[in-house]
Design a protein around this motif. Structure first.
Motif, PDB file in Angstrom:
ATOM      1  N   PHE A  36     -41.900 -10.758  -6.526  1.00  0.00           N
ATOM      2  CA  PHE A  36     -40.525 -10.909  -6.060  1.00  0.00           C
ATOM      3  C   PHE A  36     -39.854 -12.206  -6.474  1.00  0.00           C
ATOM      4  O   PHE A  36     -38.655 -12.363  -6.307  1.00  0.00           O
ATOM      5  CB  PHE A  36     -40.452 -10.777  -4.530  1.00  0.00           C
ATOM      6  CG  PHE A  36     -41.300 -11.767  -3.783  1.00  0.00           C
ATOM      7  CD1 PHE A  36     -40.824 -13.024  -3.480  1.00  0.00           C
ATOM      8  CD2 PHE A  36     -42.570 -11.421  -3.373  1.00  0.00           C
ATOM      9  CE1 PHE A  36     -41.591 -13.930  -2.789  1.00  0.00           C
ATOM     10  CE2 PHE A  36     -43.352 -12.326  -2.672  1.00  0.00           C
ATOM     11  CZ  PHE A  36     -42.867 -13.576  -2.383  1.00  0.00           C
ATOM     12  N   LEU A  37     -40.581 -13.131  -7.025  1.00  0.00           N
ATOM     13  CA  LEU A  37     -40.006 -14.409  -7.438  1.00  0.00           C
ATOM     14  C   LEU A  37     -39.797 -14.393  -8.946  1.00  0.00           C
ATOM     15  O   LEU A  37     -40.743 -14.479  -9.714  1.00  0.00           O
ATOM     16  CB  LEU A  37     -40.925 -15.571  -7.052  1.00  0.00           C
ATOM     17  CG  LEU A  37     -40.451 -16.975  -7.404  1.00  0.00           C
ATOM     18  CD1 LEU A  37     -39.120 -17.271  -6.713  1.00  0.00           C
ATOM     19  CD2 LEU A  37     -41.485 -18.002  -7.014  1.00  0.00           C
ATOM     20  N   HIS A  38     -38.547 -14.209  -9.359  1.00  0.00           N
ATOM     21  CA  HIS A  38     -38.221 -14.158 -10.780  1.00  0.00           C
ATOM     22  C   HIS A  38     -37.295 -15.317 -11.119  1.00  0.00           C
ATOM     23  O   HIS A  38     -36.086 -15.202 -11.076  1.00  0.00           O
ATOM     24  CB  HIS A  38     -37.548 -12.821 -11.124  1.00  0.00           C
ATOM     25  CG  HIS A  38     -38.379 -11.646 -10.736  1.00  0.00           C
ATOM     26  ND1 HIS A  38     -39.484 -11.255 -11.441  1.00  0.00           N
ATOM     27  CD2 HIS A  38     -38.287 -10.789  -9.702  1.00  0.00           C
ATOM     28  CE1 HIS A  38     -40.029 -10.207 -10.872  1.00  0.00           C
ATOM     29  NE2 HIS A  38     -39.330  -9.907  -9.812  1.00  0.00           N
ATOM     30  N   ALA A  39     -37.892 -16.444 -11.413  1.00  0.00           N
ATOM     31  CA  ALA A  39     -37.115 -17.636 -11.736  1.00  0.00           C
ATOM     32  C   ALA A  39     -37.717 -18.283 -12.976  1.00  0.00           C
ATOM     33  O   ALA A  39     -38.927 -18.226 -13.195  1.00  0.00           O
ATOM     34  CB  ALA A  39     -37.135 -18.614 -10.574  1.00  0.00           C
ATOM     35  N   SER A  40     -36.860 -18.906 -13.745  1.00  0.00           N
ATOM     36  CA  SER A  40     -37.339 -19.608 -14.931  1.00  0.00           C
ATOM     37  C   SER A  40     -37.973 -20.933 -14.509  1.00  0.00           C
ATOM     38  O   SER A  40     -37.782 -21.413 -13.391  1.00  0.00           O
ATOM     39  CB  SER A  40     -36.179 -19.878 -15.890  1.00  0.00           C
ATOM     40  OG  SER A  40     -35.290 -20.833 -15.318  1.00  0.00           O
ATOM     41  N   ASP A  41     -38.723 -21.528 -15.417  1.00  0.00           N
ATOM     42  CA  ASP A  41     -39.316 -22.833 -15.130  1.00  0.00           C
ATOM     43  C   ASP A  41     -38.245 -23.860 -14.799  1.00  0.00           C
ATOM     44  O   ASP A  41     -38.418 -24.702 -13.914  1.00  0.00           O
ATOM     45  CB  ASP A  41     -40.147 -23.319 -16.317  1.00  0.00           C
ATOM     46  CG  ASP A  41     -41.436 -22.537 -16.493  1.00  0.00           C
ATOM     47  OD1 ASP A  41     -41.854 -21.842 -15.536  1.00  0.00           O
ATOM     48  OD2 ASP A  41     -42.016 -22.623 -17.589  1.00  0.00           O
ATOM     49  N   GLU A  42     -37.122 -23.790 -15.494  1.00  0.00           N
ATOM     50  CA  GLU A  42     -36.027 -24.731 -15.250  1.00  0.00           C
ATOM     51  C   GLU A  42     -35.438 -24.540 -13.848  1.00  0.00           C
ATOM     52  O   GLU A  42     -35.142 -25.514 -13.154  1.00  0.00           O
ATOM     53  CB  GLU A  42     -34.923 -24.567 -16.295  1.00  0.00           C
ATOM     54  CG  GLU A  42     -35.320 -24.967 -17.709  1.00  0.00           C
ATOM     55  CD  GLU A  42     -36.148 -23.898 -18.432  1.00  0.00           C
ATOM     56  OE1 GLU A  42     -36.073 -22.705 -18.044  1.00  0.00           O
ATOM     57  OE2 GLU A  42     -36.886 -24.268 -19.352  1.00  0.00           O
ATOM     58  N   LEU A  44     -36.964 -23.301 -11.220  1.00  0.00           N
ATOM     59  CA  LEU A  44     -37.946 -23.772 -10.242  1.00  0.00           C
ATOM     60  C   LEU A  44     -37.969 -25.292 -10.161  1.00  0.00           C
ATOM     61  O   LEU A  44     -38.005 -25.869  -9.074  1.00  0.00           O
ATOM     62  CB  LEU A  44     -39.335 -23.242 -10.589  1.00  0.00           C
ATOM     63  CG  LEU A  44     -39.525 -21.740 -10.440  1.00  0.00           C
ATOM     64  CD1 LEU A  44     -40.892 -21.334 -10.961  1.00  0.00           C
ATOM     65  CD2 LEU A  44     -39.338 -21.304  -9.008  1.00  0.00           C
ATOM     66  N   THR A  45     -37.933 -25.939 -11.309  1.00  0.00           N
ATOM     67  CA  THR A  45     -37.925 -27.401 -11.338  1.00  0.00           C
ATOM     68  C   THR A  45     -36.697 -27.952 -10.640  1.00  0.00           C
ATOM     69  O   THR A  45     -36.782 -28.891  -9.837  1.00  0.00           O
ATOM     70  CB  THR A  45     -37.994 -27.911 -12.788  1.00  0.00           C
ATOM     71  OG1 THR A  45     -39.200 -27.438 -13.379  1.00  0.00           O
ATOM     72  CG2 THR A  45     -37.952 -29.426 -12.847  1.00  0.00           C
ATOM     73  N   GLU A  46     -35.535 -27.351 -10.902  1.00  0.00           N
ATOM     74  CA  GLU A  46     -34.293 -27.793 -10.264  1.00  0.00           C
ATOM     75  C   GLU A  46     -34.366 -27.618  -8.753  1.00  0.00           C
ATOM     76  O   GLU A  46     -33.977 -28.512  -7.993  1.00  0.00           O
ATOM     77  CB  GLU A  46     -33.121 -26.998 -10.829  1.00  0.00           C
ATOM     78  CG  GLU A  46     -31.782 -27.429 -10.282  1.00  0.00           C
ATOM     79  CD  GLU A  46     -30.639 -26.632 -10.893  1.00  0.00           C
ATOM     80  OE1 GLU A  46     -29.685 -26.329 -10.150  1.00  0.00           O
ATOM     81  OE2 GLU A  46     -30.703 -26.310 -12.089  1.00  0.00           O
ATOM     82  N   ALA A  47     -34.884 -26.491  -8.291  1.00  0.00           N
ATOM     83  CA  ALA A  47     -34.986 -26.243  -6.855  1.00  0.00           C
ATOM     84  C   ALA A  47     -35.958 -27.214  -6.195  1.00  0.00           C
ATOM     85  O   ALA A  47     -35.684 -27.742  -5.109  1.00  0.00           O
ATOM     86  CB  ALA A  47     -35.420 -24.805  -6.601  1.00  0.00           C
TER      87      ALA A  47
END
Length: 59
Positions: A36-42, A44-47
């Motif tokens: 369910f977690l579809h995020a780019s590395d960028e 995730l890093t920003e969050a």
């Protein structure tokens, strides 16, 4: 943990999900968020960078 039990917990007045709650689940099943977690590395890093930290040792 049965899904109905988890939903009941989250819907309980005053219930809060803490990071330690999530840590228990991911320790038991490290790939848990993959479904369910579809995020780019960028993203995730920003969050993660946006999260406040009182601990200087984590910086």
């Amino acid at each position: 943990m049965p899904r109905t039990e988890l939903v009941g917990y989250l819907l309980t007045s005053g219930a809060r999900v803490e990071q330690t709650d999530l840590a228990v689940f991911t320790a038991a099943d490290p790939g848990l968020a993959n479904g369910f977690l579809h995020a780019s590395d960028e993203e995730l890093t920003e969050a993660l960078d946006a999260q406040p930290s009182d601990e200087l040792s984590y910086l």
